[in-house]
Design a protein around this motif. Structure first.
Motif, PDB file in Angstrom:
ATOM      1  N   PRO A 154      -4.644  11.938 -31.842  1.00  0.00           N
ATOM      2  CA  PRO A 154      -3.844  10.823 -31.298  1.00  0.00           C
ATOM      3  C   PRO A 154      -2.913  10.200 -32.333  1.00  0.00           C
ATOM      4  O   PRO A 154      -1.827   9.729 -31.977  1.00  0.00           O
ATOM      5  N   VAL A 155      -3.314  10.214 -33.604  1.00  0.00           N
ATOM      6  CA  VAL A 155      -2.434   9.695 -34.655  1.00  0.00           C
ATOM      7  C   VAL A 155      -1.165  10.536 -34.735  1.00  0.00           C
ATOM      8  O   VAL A 155      -0.045  10.010 -34.787  1.00  0.00           O
ATOM      9  N   ILE A 156      -1.327  11.857 -34.744  1.00  0.00           N
ATOM     10  CA  ILE A 156      -0.175  12.764 -34.816  1.00  0.00           C
ATOM     11  C   ILE A 156       0.674  12.658 -33.555  1.00  0.00           C
ATOM     12  O   ILE A 156       1.912  12.596 -33.621  1.00  0.00           O
ATOM     13  N   TYR A 157       0.020  12.628 -32.391  1.00  0.00           N
ATOM     14  CA  TYR A 157       0.739  12.564 -31.110  1.00  0.00           C
ATOM     15  C   TYR A 157       1.584  11.291 -31.004  1.00  0.00           C
ATOM     16  O   TYR A 157       2.775  11.347 -30.670  1.00  0.00           O
ATOM     17  N   LEU A 158       0.985  10.146 -31.302  1.00  0.00           N
ATOM     18  CA  LEU A 158       1.716   8.878 -31.204  1.00  0.00           C
ATOM     19  C   LEU A 158       2.835   8.806 -32.239  1.00  0.00           C
ATOM     20  O   LEU A 158       3.891   8.215 -31.976  1.00  0.00           O
ATOM     21  N   GLY A 161      10.787   4.254 -32.338  1.00  0.00           N
ATOM     22  CA  GLY A 161       9.633   3.370 -32.442  1.00  0.00           C
ATOM     23  C   GLY A 161       9.157   2.759 -31.149  1.00  0.00           C
ATOM     24  O   GLY A 161       8.633   1.633 -31.150  1.00  0.00           O
ATOM     25  N   GLU A 162       9.290   3.474 -30.031  1.00  0.00           N
ATOM     26  CA  GLU A 162       8.910   2.909 -28.728  1.00  0.00           C
ATOM     27  C   GLU A 162       7.413   2.641 -28.622  1.00  0.00           C
ATOM     28  O   GLU A 162       6.998   1.728 -27.903  1.00  0.00           O
ATOM     29  N   VAL A 163       6.602   3.453 -29.303  1.00  0.00           N
ATOM     30  CA  VAL A 163       5.148   3.242 -29.251  1.00  0.00           C
ATOM     31  C   VAL A 163       4.617   2.959 -30.664  1.00  0.00           C
ATOM     32  O   VAL A 163       3.518   3.381 -31.013  1.00  0.00           O
ATOM     33  N   PHE A 164       5.424   2.239 -31.439  1.00  0.00           N
ATOM     34  CA  PHE A 164       5.022   1.992 -32.822  1.00  0.00           C
ATOM     35  C   PHE A 164       3.742   1.178 -32.913  1.00  0.00           C
ATOM     36  O   PHE A 164       2.870   1.474 -33.741  1.00  0.00           O
ATOM     37  N   THR A 216      -3.693   2.648 -33.892  1.00  0.00           N
ATOM     38  CA  THR A 216      -4.506   3.879 -33.881  1.00  0.00           C
ATOM     39  C   THR A 216      -4.714   4.396 -35.296  1.00  0.00           C
ATOM     40  O   THR A 216      -5.820   4.822 -35.659  1.00  0.00           O
ATOM     41  N   THR A 217      -3.648   4.344 -36.100  1.00  0.00           N
ATOM     42  CA  THR A 217      -3.748   4.779 -37.493  1.00  0.00           C
ATOM     43  C   THR A 217      -4.704   3.888 -38.269  1.00  0.00           C
ATOM     44  O   THR A 217      -5.552   4.379 -39.028  1.00  0.00           O
ATOM     45  N   CYS A 227       5.975   9.303 -43.499  1.00  0.00           N
ATOM     46  CA  CYS A 227       4.918   9.646 -44.454  1.00  0.00           C
ATOM     47  C   CYS A 227       3.677  10.192 -43.750  1.00  0.00           C
ATOM     48  O   CYS A 227       3.012  11.097 -44.266  1.00  0.00           O
ATOM     49  N   MET A 228       3.374   9.653 -42.575  1.00  0.00           N
ATOM     50  CA  MET A 228       2.171  10.078 -41.861  1.00  0.00           C
ATOM     51  C   MET A 228       2.326  11.443 -41.205  1.00  0.00           C
ATOM     52  O   MET A 228       1.354  11.997 -40.702  1.00  0.00           O
ATOM     53  N   ILE A 229       3.550  12.012 -41.204  1.00  0.00           N
ATOM     54  CA  ILE A 229       3.733  13.344 -40.625  1.00  0.00           C
ATOM     55  C   ILE A 229       2.949  14.386 -41.410  1.00  0.00           C
ATOM     56  O   ILE A 229       2.679  15.482 -40.922  1.00  0.00           O
TER      57      ILE A 229
END
Length: 352
Positions: A142-146, A176-179, A185-186, A237-239
């Motif tokens: 979910p972290v990657i998906y969001l 950033g629509e679901v930032f 989640t992160t 960075c989280m990618i």
């Protein structure tokens, strides 16, 4: 000191020395055998240390019962022997410490003492680690998906096709629509993982390092939380978690360290292993060696803009170029380690 007591002391010292010698031989044999599990090697190291401690205690007891004259006559020899043993143990400990700190790749590949890659790492039995690996494989999805949902893939694709990707600002690709969902989640993932490692420290090789990394990351992601206009920085960075997912999958789904399409490995497992390995190397190159250096340029520009806006280079964004340089340095080091160990392993397999 009576004759009977002296003989008993001598027998105890002799037995302790034999135990040390046996432990040392077993430890050297385990180190020479590349298939010996890490847990066995660690246990043998501990046996050797305990045997040395018993020997030292036996010799100390024996020496205390000697007369002053006997003690002084043997002092030089005893000190020399102790110094040599201490130096040997210190050298082994230093080499072991250096090897443990050498590279991230040693946690995931079978690397021998000459730093040659011998293939996938065969995992020893560790239920805590296995459960933690599967937690990461599930929790990171979910972290990657969001994260991906916050990027405009169309803008990126058009820029890539027109060869204007370097002219296109990464900030413009981020909508950033679901930032908020991505951020919470992160945060939840890192908090849960911190708790997991604290409760079951055996689930990772270096719990202290993991905890420090997670705490630093939690602090780092509060920058875009306080300044939502910099949400793209967290997303970019989280990618890297995409590569992390494949890194963990390589271990969790191939604990035996099997090579694809070799004797005894099923076709399905070979295909799966090859696919995960290909995705791992591809995402490693694209994310760690292309995207991260590119981000340094973007981050530096944003820091300069922020400095001009607030009138000082010491601002909230100032830490980001420094952190990015650290990440790039580590990625380059690990890549060089990966290439170097692979080349050494390939040369060994060819008999060079």
């Amino acid at each position: 000191m009576t004759q009977g007591t002296g003989m008993m002391d001598q027998k105890l010292v002799t037995a302790a020395r034999r135990a040390v010698e046996a432990a040392r031989e077993a430890n050297e044999a385990a180190s020479a055998d590349g298939l010996t599990p890490t847990s066995v090697k660690e246990n043998l190291e501990r046996v050797l240390q305990e045997s040395n401690a018993v020997l030292e205690a036996a010799e100390s007891t024996s020496r205390r019962r000697q007369t002053f004259a006997e003690f002084t006559s043997l002092l030089g020899e005893e000190l020399q022997e102790a110094a040599e043993e201490s130096m040997s143990e210190a050298t082994k400990a230093a080499e072991r410490t250096l090897r443990q700190a050498k590279s991230l790749i040693e946690d995931h590949f079978h690397i021998d003492e000459a730093f040659r890659m011998l293939g996938p790492l065969r995992q020893d039995s560790n239920r805590a680690r296995d459960m933690h690996d599967w937690f990461n494989l599930v929790a990171l999805l979910p972290v990657i998906y969001l994260n991906l949902r916050n990027w405009c893939c169309v803008t990126f694709s058009v820029s890539l096709l027109r060869n204007t990707i370097m002219e296109q600002s990464v900030v413009q690709m981020w909508h950033g629509e679901v930032f908020q969902e991505f951020w919470w989640t992160t945060l939840a993932y890192f908090v849960l993982d911190i708790i997991w490692v604290m409760v079951l420290p055996d689930c990772v090789k270096s719990p202290g390092v993991i905890l420090k990394h997670h705490l630093a990351t939690v602090g780092y992601i509060f920058i875009p939380k306080l300044r939502p206009e910099h949400g793209w920085l967290m997303g970019a960075c989280m990618i890297v978690e995409v590569n992390t997912w494949f890194l963990i999958a390589r271990r969790a789904l191939n604990k035996r360290g099997d090579r694809a399409f070799t004797t005894g490995v099923s076709f399905w497992k070979s295909v799966r292993t090859l696919w995960i390995s290909t995705c791992f190397y591809l995402s490693w190159f694209v994310i760690r060696l292309v995207i991260y250096p590119y981000l340094l340029i973007v981050i530096t520009r944003e820091w300069i803009k922020e400095s001009n806006r607030v009138g000082t280079p010491l601002n909230l964004i100032a830490i980001t170029p420094v952190m990015q340089c650290v990440f790039i340095f580590l990625n380059v080091k690990w890549t060089l380690d990966l290439i170097r160990s692979k080349l050494k392993g390939r040369a060994t397999s060819k008999g060079l």
